[in-house]
Design a protein around this motif. Structure first.
Motif, short mmCIF file in Angstrom:
data_model
loop_
_atom_site.label_atom_id
_atom_site.label_comp_id
_atom_site.label_asym_id
_atom_site.label_seq_id
_atom_site.Cartn_x
_atom_site.Cartn_y
_atom_site.Cartn_z
N ALA A 56 -17.41 -7.64 32.28
CA ALA A 56 -17.41 -7.55 33.45
C ALA A 56 -18.63 -7.08 34.32
O ALA A 56 -19.54 -6.50 33.78
CB ALA A 56 -16.09 -6.66 34.10
N GLU A 57 -18.67 -7.53 35.50
CA GLU A 57 -19.82 -7.06 36.43
C GLU A 57 -20.09 -5.50 36.54
O GLU A 57 -18.90 -4.85 36.75
CB GLU A 57 -20.07 -7.73 37.83
N ALA A 116 -7.78 -15.15 40.99
CA ALA A 116 -8.17 -14.09 41.42
C ALA A 116 -9.62 -13.56 41.39
O ALA A 116 -10.37 -13.95 40.47
CB ALA A 116 -7.48 -12.88 40.75
N PRO A 117 -10.17 -12.85 42.38
CA PRO A 117 -11.61 -12.56 42.57
C PRO A 117 -11.96 -11.63 41.16
O PRO A 117 -10.98 -10.74 40.84
CB PRO A 117 -11.69 -11.68 43.84
N ALA A 118 -13.10 -11.97 40.54
CA ALA A 118 -13.36 -11.17 39.32
C ALA A 118 -13.62 -9.75 39.87
O ALA A 118 -14.43 -9.56 40.55
CB ALA A 118 -14.63 -11.94 38.63
N PRO A 119 -12.98 -8.75 39.22
CA PRO A 119 -13.38 -7.31 39.42
C PRO A 119 -14.65 -6.94 38.99
O PRO A 119 -15.06 -7.67 38.09
CB PRO A 119 -12.12 -6.57 38.89
N VAL A 123 -20.77 -2.01 48.79
CA VAL A 123 -20.53 -3.25 47.82
C VAL A 123 -19.40 -4.15 48.22
O VAL A 123 -19.47 -5.39 47.61
CB VAL A 123 -20.21 -2.91 46.31
N GLY A 124 -18.61 -3.80 49.27
CA GLY A 124 -17.72 -4.62 49.89
C GLY A 124 -16.46 -4.42 49.07
O GLY A 124 -16.29 -4.14 47.85
N LEU A 125 -15.35 -4.97 49.67
CA LEU A 125 -14.00 -4.90 48.94
C LEU A 125 -13.36 -6.77 48.84
O LEU A 125 -12.27 -7.01 48.62
CB LEU A 125 -12.95 -4.39 49.79
N GLU A 126 -14.52 -7.51 49.07
CA GLU A 126 -13.89 -8.92 49.04
C GLU A 126 -13.36 -9.14 47.34
O GLU A 126 -12.74 -9.88 47.13
CB GLU A 126 -15.27 -10.05 48.92
N ARG A 127 -14.12 -8.34 46.38
CA ARG A 127 -13.64 -8.23 45.03
C ARG A 127 -13.20 -6.87 44.80
O ARG A 127 -14.24 -5.86 45.09
CB ARG A 127 -14.75 -8.93 44.21
N GLU A 164 -10.59 -2.44 30.84
CA GLU A 164 -10.40 -3.61 31.84
C GLU A 164 -8.98 -3.60 32.44
O GLU A 164 -8.65 -4.18 33.79
CB GLU A 164 -10.75 -4.81 31.42
N ALA A 165 -7.89 -3.01 31.73
CA ALA A 165 -6.56 -3.07 32.00
C ALA A 165 -6.36 -2.17 33.57
O ALA A 165 -5.21 -2.18 34.05
CB ALA A 165 -5.65 -2.59 31.03
N ILE A 166 -7.30 -1.44 33.81
CA ILE A 166 -7.26 -0.59 34.99
C ILE A 166 -6.86 -1.25 36.25
O ILE A 166 -6.37 -0.60 36.98
CB ILE A 166 -8.52 0.59 35.07
N PHE A 167 -7.48 -2.54 36.34
CA PHE A 167 -7.35 -3.21 37.61
C PHE A 167 -5.71 -3.68 37.54
O PHE A 167 -5.36 -3.85 38.91
CB PHE A 167 -8.30 -4.54 37.54
#
Length: 285
Positions: free
Chosen positions: A41-42, A10-13, A85-89, A106-109
């Motif tokens: 995370a970024e 999965a794409p890194a959030p 920033v886009g929605l690809e990730r 990080e669990a928010i995703f």
């Protein structure tokens, strides 16, 4: 011969802040420090072009329309992040007064699988009304409902609990709703009766899209602490920090992943909540 199977990742959030104006940029530092402490995370800081650079390497400069004040420009950036920033990730947006308390942020995703999810606010539409429109009321009223109907023909009930634009997660598929939020928020910048806020525009976008019943993020990702809770406008400036309101649910907050210090609680030395958080998170002065 059996070929090895490769599972697609999965794409890194990533996490995103949006700031405009020198004061707002400087005030981001505690939230940045807290988030960097909580996650690897970024983290992206989107800021208005021409403002002093935030104390962070990963910055994206963007140019809101000329003539906007810092508050308006910050809302313009926040509501347009999906295009910047886009929605690809997937990304999680945090207001600059939201402090992550630890790795659970990080669990928010994993909270929802839909294209967008916002944290719930602490106020209903009628409770928020005097902060959204210039009606002159000092308590809950129906003037925001009237303004939503007169401006956009939307009949939003007064007991609708607002979604909080200060904490949200966006993924592919969120474009239409976020575009509408952005357009409505920007349309109100020059409307004399409307205050510069984004919550009412978000409520309008939700009800227009029929999305008002989508799941919200768990409240622990937006634990709201208000240093001015219940204070009049005059008392907000006259009350010493040590005597500002304190929530009965003080730290440690076992169920909180992030704390939202609304009404300028960040850096309010002497307010017990801020002092405790600054010590707990080891925030530099």
């Amino acid at each position: 011969m059996t070929m090895p199977q490769h599972r697609s990742r999965a794409p890194a959030p990533r996490f995103v802040f949006a700031v405009a104006g020198a004061t707002h940029v400087a005030g981001l530092t505690p939230a940045l420090q807290a988030l960097k402490r909580a996650t690897a995370a970024e983290i992206i800081v989107v800021q208005r072009a021409g403002d002093p650079p935030a104390a962070h390497d990963n910055r994206l400069n963007a140019a809101p329309p000329p003539g906007l004040g810092a508050h308006q420009a910050a809302i313009w950036l926040k509501t347009r992040l999906h295009r910047l920033v886009g929605l690809e990730r997937p990304f999680c947006y945090l207001d600059s007064d939201v402090l992550a308390l630890g790795p659970e942020i990080e669990a928010i995703f994993a909270q929802t699988t839909g294209p967008v999810a916002f944290a719930p606010d602490h106020a209903t539409l009628d409770q928020f009304s005097p902060y959204a429109v210039r009606c002159g009321c000092t308590g809950a009223c129906g003037h925001l409902r009237e303004a939503l109907f007169c401006t956009w023909g939307l009949d939003v009930p007064g007991d609708f609990r607002l979604w909080n634009g200060g904490v949200f997660v966006a993924r592919p598929g969120a474009e239409a709703l976020l575009d509408d939020w952005h357009a409505r928020a920007a349309a109100l910048f020059d409307a004399p009766y409307w205050r510069t806020r984004d919550q009412a525009a978000l409520a309008a976008a939700l009800w227009r899209a029929g999305a008002q019943n989508l799941p919200t993020l768990a409240p622990r990702f937006n634990f709201i602490l208000d240093c001015c809770r219940g204070l009049s406008a005059a008392a907000r400036t006259a009350t010493p920090a040590a005597r500002l309101p304190v929530s009965p649910a003080h730290l440690p907050l076992p169920d909180a992943a992030a704390v939202h210090l609304i009404n300028h609680g960040v850096g309010r030395t002497g307010w017990p909540h801020w002092d405790h958080l600054a010590h707990y998170l080891e925030l530099a002065p």
